[in-house]
Write a protein that holds these residues in place. Sequence first.
Motif, PDB file in Angstrom:
ATOM      1  N   LEU A  11       0.799  -1.217   0.000  1.00 12.92           N
ATOM      2  CA  LEU A  11       0.000   0.000   0.000  1.00 12.92           C
ATOM      3  C   LEU A  11       0.839   1.278   0.000  1.00 12.92           C
ATOM      4  O   LEU A  11       0.298   2.364  -0.219  1.00 12.92           O
ATOM      5  N   ALA A  12       2.131   1.147   0.261  1.00 15.95           N
ATOM      6  CA  ALA A  12       2.983   2.320   0.491  1.00 15.95           C
ATOM      7  C   ALA A  12       2.802   3.445  -0.532  1.00 15.95           C
ATOM      8  O   ALA A  12       2.608   4.610  -0.156  1.00 15.95           O
ATOM      9  N   PRO A  13       2.827   3.155  -1.855  1.00 12.38           N
ATOM     10  CA  PRO A  13       2.699   4.265  -2.817  1.00 12.38           C
ATOM     11  C   PRO A  13       1.335   4.964  -2.759  1.00 12.38           C
ATOM     12  O   PRO A  13       1.208   6.118  -3.141  1.00 12.38           O
ATOM     13  N   TRP A  14       0.332   4.228  -2.288  1.00 14.90           N
ATOM     14  CA  TRP A  14      -1.031   4.763  -2.297  1.00 14.90           C
ATOM     15  C   TRP A  14      -1.590   4.944  -0.891  1.00 14.90           C
ATOM     16  O   TRP A  14      -2.785   5.161  -0.715  1.00 14.90           O
ATOM     17  N   ALA A  15      -0.725   4.864   0.101  1.00 11.81           N
ATOM     18  CA  ALA A  15      -1.174   4.977   1.489  1.00 11.81           C
ATOM     19  C   ALA A  15      -1.906   6.288   1.776  1.00 11.81           C
ATOM     20  O   ALA A  15      -2.939   6.271   2.466  1.00 11.81           O
ATOM     21  N   VAL A  17      -3.764   7.982  -0.210  1.00 18.54           N
ATOM     22  CA  VAL A  17      -5.094   7.852  -0.817  1.00 18.54           C
ATOM     23  C   VAL A  17      -5.986   6.991   0.066  1.00 18.54           C
ATOM     24  O   VAL A  17      -7.144   7.342   0.344  1.00 18.54           O
ATOM     25  N   VAL A  18      -5.460   5.861   0.525  1.00 20.95           N
ATOM     26  CA  VAL A  18      -6.238   4.953   1.366  1.00 20.95           C
ATOM     27  C   VAL A  18      -6.627   5.633   2.676  1.00 20.95           C
ATOM     28  O   VAL A  18      -7.754   5.487   3.164  1.00 20.95           O
ATOM     29  N   ARG A  19      -5.697   6.415   3.229  1.00 22.77           N
ATOM     30  CA  ARG A  19      -5.983   7.069   4.513  1.00 22.77           C
ATOM     31  C   ARG A  19      -7.095   8.111   4.364  1.00 22.77           C
ATOM     32  O   ARG A  19      -7.982   8.209   5.221  1.00 22.77           O
ATOM     33  N   VAL A  20      -7.068   8.886   3.294  1.00 27.17           N
ATOM     34  CA  VAL A  20      -8.135   9.872   3.065  1.00 27.17           C
ATOM     35  C   VAL A  20      -9.456   9.160   2.778  1.00 27.17           C
ATOM     36  O   VAL A  20     -10.513   9.578   3.251  1.00 27.17           O
ATOM     37  N   LEU A  21      -9.401   8.068   1.999  1.00 26.40           N
ATOM     38  CA  LEU A  21     -10.615   7.302   1.739  1.00 26.40           C
ATOM     39  C   LEU A  21     -11.234   6.802   3.039  1.00 26.40           C
ATOM     40  O   LEU A  21     -12.454   6.820   3.206  1.00 26.40           O
ATOM     41  N   PHE A  81      -6.154  12.250  -8.691  1.00 26.77           N
ATOM     42  CA  PHE A  81      -7.105  11.703  -9.659  1.00 26.77           C
ATOM     43  C   PHE A  81      -7.610  10.332  -9.209  1.00 26.77           C
ATOM     44  O   PHE A  81      -8.803  10.026  -9.320  1.00 26.77           O
ATOM     45  N   VAL A  82      -6.703   9.508  -8.682  1.00 30.13           N
ATOM     46  CA  VAL A  82      -7.107   8.189  -8.193  1.00 30.13           C
ATOM     47  C   VAL A  82      -8.045   8.339  -7.003  1.00 30.13           C
ATOM     48  O   VAL A  82      -9.070   7.646  -6.908  1.00 30.13           O
ATOM     49  N   LEU A  83      -7.706   9.250  -6.086  1.00 36.03           N
ATOM     50  CA  LEU A  83      -8.547   9.480  -4.911  1.00 36.03           C
ATOM     51  C   LEU A  83      -9.938   9.933  -5.300  1.00 36.03           C
ATOM     52  O   LEU A  83     -10.943   9.447  -4.763  1.00 36.03           O
ATOM     53  N   THR A  84     -10.026  10.862  -6.229  1.00 41.91           N
ATOM     54  CA  THR A  84     -11.335  11.389  -6.631  1.00 41.91           C
ATOM     55  C   THR A  84     -12.232  10.278  -7.177  1.00 41.91           C
ATOM     56  O   THR A  84     -13.380  10.137  -6.770  1.00 41.91           O
ATOM     57  N   THR A  85     -11.697   9.477  -8.088  1.00 35.56           N
ATOM     58  CA  THR A  85     -12.498   8.399  -8.674  1.00 35.56           C
ATOM     59  C   THR A  85     -12.847   7.331  -7.642  1.00 35.56           C
ATOM     60  O   THR A  85     -14.001   6.908  -7.528  1.00 35.56           O
ATOM     61  N   LEU A  86     -11.845   6.904  -6.862  1.00 38.52           N
ATOM     62  CA  LEU A  86     -12.098   5.859  -5.867  1.00 38.52           C
ATOM     63  C   LEU A  86     -13.061   6.322  -4.780  1.00 38.52           C
ATOM     64  O   LEU A  86     -13.821   5.517  -4.237  1.00 38.52           O
TER      65      LEU A  86
END
Length: 492
Positions: A11-15, A17-21, A81-86
């Motif tokens: 998850l490191a590169p996207w951590a 994003v996951v935390r905000v989600l 962009f990934v965060l917005t869509t997810l």
Amino acid sequence: MASLAMPRMALAPWAPVVRVLAVLWLVLAAFMVMPWLVLITEGDPDARAFAVSLAIILATVAMALLLTRRVPIELKPRQMFVLTTLSWVTVSGFASLPLVLGAPQLSFADAVFESISAITTTGSTVLVGIERLSDGLKLWRGMMQWLGGIGIIVMAIAILPFLKVGGMRLFHTESSDWSDKVMPRTGGIAKATMSVYLGLTGAAVLCYWLAGMLPLDAVVLAMTSLSTGGFANSDASFGAYAQQPVLLWLGTLFMLSGALPFVLYIRAARGSPGVLWNDQQVRGMLLLLVLAIVALTLYRVLQGTPAFEALTQVSFNVVSVVTTTGYASDDYTQWGAFPIVAFFYLTFVGGCSGSTSGGMKIFRFQIALLTLRNQLRFLIHSNGVFAQRYNGSILNEEIGRGVVAFSFFFFLTVAGIALGLSMLGLDLVTALSGAATAVANVGPGLGDIIGPAGNFATLPDAAKWLLCVGMLMGRLEILTVLVLLTPMFWRK
């Protein structure tokens, strides 16, 4: 804790994003508490469905936060962009849980369709017998649209202080609003927008209730009017109050209020009361509405409908379609061929940039007309230099390119989804209007199946999934999703 090492590394590169989600899922859970408490108070069995849904969401939040603890929230453009869509996809998925576990006991496809339609403020529905739903589920449908209307990312910026850095860039991944900032900080803009949204919603609740609407209907219809979503507590939509013209006119007013740029409300509150009328986008939308209402009212009067009834019904339904709310007070597909074609064209328009409405947005049509006028000038004066101005500012090439790109991909998306629906066996009217209403986030389509008097329940599951894609792409303005599909986006 060693068992968490591998997931953390993956998850490191996207951590971030996951935390905000995870925080956004927590916000969704907080919204879910209200209908749950209503159901507990009434002793309704649907309370268990909300309790289980809350448990699932909170468990997921806890796991996500555990896997991403000590992660600094520094979002890069690609992650935004990934965060917005997810955020829209995952929130819609979790929001569907009470519809699967509760009394409607919808299939997974139907529940996701209903929740995506709600969160994107499209307003298409697969439910039949909405009057028989529990009060908690009726309230939840309205709350989902209210949450989607303000925009998930706007709400995140308002409640998460650590998103103030880069917040405007994140805001623009979700919204077409490119107006000048009225406050120095993005968080301030988001909080002011939420204040305006809450204030208008409260005013709508009060007005609906004083005008004779049932209390629960007043709350739900206020939320879905300002969010330009269109869900109602009856299969007849707003038509349940069709015999009360004052409510139709109030609905027209609040739908229009939700379709105006919220940044202009903020400016008006800060000492510029004339800013709404002086805005070129607002004047353009009002002019279009007046022309459409006058033309269709005259048509209906000539067909024998009393003048005031024609004006009331036409005004309500035209504003509903243009603002992409999707209420119906009457089956306008029975008015004749001219209204059917007119409403199909109006489906694409949408409200103003920076509002809760969907569609292509008025400003894109205005900029396209300015570009056409300049092109005609060049044909006559090939060496001339003509400055294009919009709202007192010179239009730069970036905005023009953006309008062309969005318009091309908007209609390409509609065409592609319509083609897919036709391959699934839907007739031309259903396929084309269904694709248009999904991508424009309007709600009802045309024809006997998905028209104002029908719903989407009888469509095959594959068609519903395809329409879900269209609704999400339309709400995120196409390009935000398409950029994720390009190879260059994923190159390191």
